[in-house]
Design a protein around this motif. Structure first.
Motif, PDB file in Angstrom:
ATOM      1  N   LEU A 220      -8.009   5.954   3.942  1.00  0.00           N
ATOM      2  CA  LEU A 220      -8.422   5.557   2.757  1.00  0.00           C
ATOM      3  C   LEU A 220      -8.856   3.668   2.833  1.00  0.00           C
ATOM      4  O   LEU A 220     -10.015   3.583   2.217  1.00  0.00           O
ATOM      5  CB  LEU A 220      -7.590   5.705   1.439  1.00  0.00           C
ATOM      6  CG  LEU A 220      -7.817   5.328   0.011  1.00  0.00           C
ATOM      7  CD1 LEU A 220      -9.201   6.009  -0.376  1.00  0.00           C
ATOM      8  CD2 LEU A 220      -6.674   5.611  -0.875  1.00  0.00           C
ATOM      9  N   SER A 221      -7.954   3.247   3.225  1.00  0.00           N
ATOM     10  CA  SER A 221      -8.214   1.742   3.454  1.00  0.00           C
ATOM     11  C   SER A 221      -9.205   1.563   4.336  1.00  0.00           C
ATOM     12  O   SER A 221     -10.334   0.463   4.201  1.00  0.00           O
ATOM     13  CB  SER A 221      -6.856   0.999   4.035  1.00  0.00           C
ATOM     14  OG  SER A 221      -5.979   1.448   3.136  1.00  0.00           O
TER      15      SER A 221
ATOM     16  N   CYS B 205       0.669  10.040  -0.675  1.00  0.00           N
ATOM     17  CA  CYS B 205      -0.080   9.838   0.547  1.00  0.00           C
ATOM     18  C   CYS B 205       0.573   9.576   1.592  1.00  0.00           C
ATOM     19  O   CYS B 205       1.579   8.731   1.397  1.00  0.00           O
ATOM     20  CB  CYS B 205      -1.290   8.716  -0.054  1.00  0.00           C
ATOM     21  SG  CYS B 205      -2.583   8.962  -1.024  1.00  0.00           S
ATOM     22  N   THR B 206       0.277  10.045   2.840  1.00  0.00           N
ATOM     23  CA  THR B 206       1.145   9.672   3.990  1.00  0.00           C
ATOM     24  C   THR B 206       0.364   8.239   4.575  1.00  0.00           C
ATOM     25  O   THR B 206      -0.630   7.725   4.252  1.00  0.00           O
ATOM     26  CB  THR B 206       0.811  10.764   5.369  1.00  0.00           C
ATOM     27  OG1 THR B 206      -0.440  10.690   5.435  1.00  0.00           O
ATOM     28  CG2 THR B 206       1.273  12.115   4.640  1.00  0.00           C
ATOM     29  N   ASP B 207       1.253   7.631   5.491  1.00  0.00           N
ATOM     30  CA  ASP B 207       0.697   6.441   6.183  1.00  0.00           C
ATOM     31  C   ASP B 207      -0.863   6.837   6.874  1.00  0.00           C
ATOM     32  O   ASP B 207      -1.857   6.056   6.692  1.00  0.00           O
ATOM     33  CB  ASP B 207       1.733   5.933   7.429  1.00  0.00           C
ATOM     34  CG  ASP B 207       2.793   5.304   6.778  1.00  0.00           C
ATOM     35  OD1 ASP B 207       2.809   5.200   5.742  1.00  0.00           O
ATOM     36  OD2 ASP B 207       3.458   4.687   7.646  1.00  0.00           O
TER      37      ASP B 207
ATOM     38  N   GLU C 261      -3.159   9.077   5.670  1.00  0.00           N
ATOM     39  CA  GLU C 261      -4.146   8.948   4.662  1.00  0.00           C
ATOM     40  C   GLU C 261      -4.307   7.621   4.079  1.00  0.00           C
ATOM     41  O   GLU C 261      -5.385   7.259   3.732  1.00  0.00           O
ATOM     42  CB  GLU C 261      -3.607   9.881   3.709  1.00  0.00           C
ATOM     43  CG  GLU C 261      -3.485  11.488   3.978  1.00  0.00           C
ATOM     44  CD  GLU C 261      -2.560  12.368   3.110  1.00  0.00           C
ATOM     45  OE1 GLU C 261      -2.894  13.594   3.034  1.00  0.00           O
ATOM     46  OE2 GLU C 261      -1.488  11.797   2.344  1.00  0.00           O
ATOM     47  N   ILE C 262      -3.271   6.699   3.935  1.00  0.00           N
ATOM     48  CA  ILE C 262      -3.469   5.383   3.510  1.00  0.00           C
ATOM     49  C   ILE C 262      -4.452   4.660   4.475  1.00  0.00           C
ATOM     50  O   ILE C 262      -5.205   4.039   3.976  1.00  0.00           O
ATOM     51  CB  ILE C 262      -2.077   4.635   3.300  1.00  0.00           C
ATOM     52  CG1 ILE C 262      -1.494   5.284   2.216  1.00  0.00           C
ATOM     53  CG2 ILE C 262      -2.282   3.139   3.193  1.00  0.00           C
ATOM     54  CD1 ILE C 262       0.221   5.038   2.097  1.00  0.00           C
TER      55      ILE C 262
ATOM     56  N   LEU D 106       0.906  -1.310   0.030  1.00  0.00           N
ATOM     57  CA  LEU D 106      -0.125  -0.125  -0.126  1.00  0.00           C
ATOM     58  C   LEU D 106       0.863   1.117  -0.089  1.00  0.00           C
ATOM     59  O   LEU D 106       0.543   2.055  -0.468  1.00  0.00           O
ATOM     60  CB  LEU D 106      -0.795   0.082   1.016  1.00  0.00           C
ATOM     61  CG  LEU D 106      -2.200  -1.089   1.220  1.00  0.00           C
ATOM     62  CD1 LEU D 106      -2.863  -0.993   2.443  1.00  0.00           C
ATOM     63  CD2 LEU D 106      -2.979  -0.975   0.079  1.00  0.00           C
ATOM     64  N   ARG D 107       1.991   1.480   0.808  1.00  0.00           N
ATOM     65  CA  ARG D 107       3.000   2.285   0.768  1.00  0.00           C
ATOM     66  C   ARG D 107       3.545   2.485  -0.730  1.00  0.00           C
ATOM     67  O   ARG D 107       3.634   3.739  -1.233  1.00  0.00           O
ATOM     68  CB  ARG D 107       3.955   2.069   1.822  1.00  0.00           C
ATOM     69  CG  ARG D 107       3.377   2.339   2.949  1.00  0.00           C
ATOM     70  CD  ARG D 107       4.606   2.203   3.958  1.00  0.00           C
ATOM     71  NE  ARG D 107       4.393   2.422   5.586  1.00  0.00           N
ATOM     72  CZ  ARG D 107       4.512   1.631   6.512  1.00  0.00           C
ATOM     73  NH1 ARG D 107       4.844   0.546   6.066  1.00  0.00           N
ATOM     74  NH2 ARG D 107       3.807   1.683   7.611  1.00  0.00           N
TER      75      ARG D 107
ATOM     76  N   PHE E 251       0.382   3.913  -2.941  1.00  0.00           N
ATOM     77  CA  PHE E 251      -0.006   5.401  -2.519  1.00  0.00           C
ATOM     78  C   PHE E 251       0.843   6.409  -2.229  1.00  0.00           C
ATOM     79  O   PHE E 251       0.518   7.577  -2.455  1.00  0.00           O
ATOM     80  CB  PHE E 251      -1.112   5.177  -1.301  1.00  0.00           C
ATOM     81  CG  PHE E 251      -2.310   4.420  -1.793  1.00  0.00           C
ATOM     82  CD1 PHE E 251      -3.269   4.984  -2.777  1.00  0.00           C
ATOM     83  CD2 PHE E 251      -2.693   3.131  -1.381  1.00  0.00           C
ATOM     84  CE1 PHE E 251      -4.318   4.511  -3.069  1.00  0.00           C
ATOM     85  CE2 PHE E 251      -3.870   2.435  -1.743  1.00  0.00           C
ATOM     86  CZ  PHE E 251      -4.748   2.980  -2.450  1.00  0.00           C
ATOM     87  N   GLY E 252       1.904   5.735  -1.961  1.00  0.00           N
ATOM     88  CA  GLY E 252       3.128   6.678  -1.693  1.00  0.00           C
ATOM     89  C   GLY E 252       3.387   7.541  -2.930  1.00  0.00           C
ATOM     90  O   GLY E 252       3.856   8.500  -2.938  1.00  0.00           O
TER      91      GLY E 252
END
Length: 81
Positions: free
Chosen positions: A75-76, A67-69, A71-72, A58-59, A62-63
Motif C-alpha cells: 500500500l505504501s 493489514c500485515t506488514d 500489505e502495508i 503505519l503498523r 493499518f494493523g
C-alpha cells in the motif's frame, strides 16, 4: 499553467503511469478526463497517516484494519509511485 487543458489529477495520474513504465513495469493504458476536486472536499488535515511516523506508526494505523506488514508495504509503495 495548463488551466482548462489538463487537470492536476490528470498530471499526477499520468506521472504515475510513466513512472511504472520507466521502472520496468507494464505499460498501463491512460486517458485524460479526471476532474480536480474542490479544496473543501479534501480530507481534513491529520486524517491520513503521517509520512514522518515511520513503520511503527503505519503498523498502528493499518494493523487496526488487519493489514500485515507485507500489505502495508504494498500500500505504501503504491502511494509512493
Amino acid at each position: 499553467r495548463y488551466t482548462g487543458r489538463i487537470s492536476v489529477a490528470d498530471v499526477w495520474s499520468l506521472a504515475a503511469v510513466v513512472a511504472v513504465e520507466v521502472m520496468g513495469g507494464p505499460r498501463v493504458p491512460w486517458r485524460p478526463g479526471r476532474r480536480d476536486a474542490d479544496v473543501d472536499a479534501a480530507v481534513p488535515e491529520g486524517r491520513h497517516p503521517s509520512a514522518e511516523g515511520g513503520a511503527t506508526h503505519l503498523r498502528e494505523i493499518f494493523g487496526r484494519m488487519g493489514c500485515t506488514d507485507r500489505e502495508i508495504v504494498a500500500l505504501s509503495g503504491a502511494h509512493a509511485v
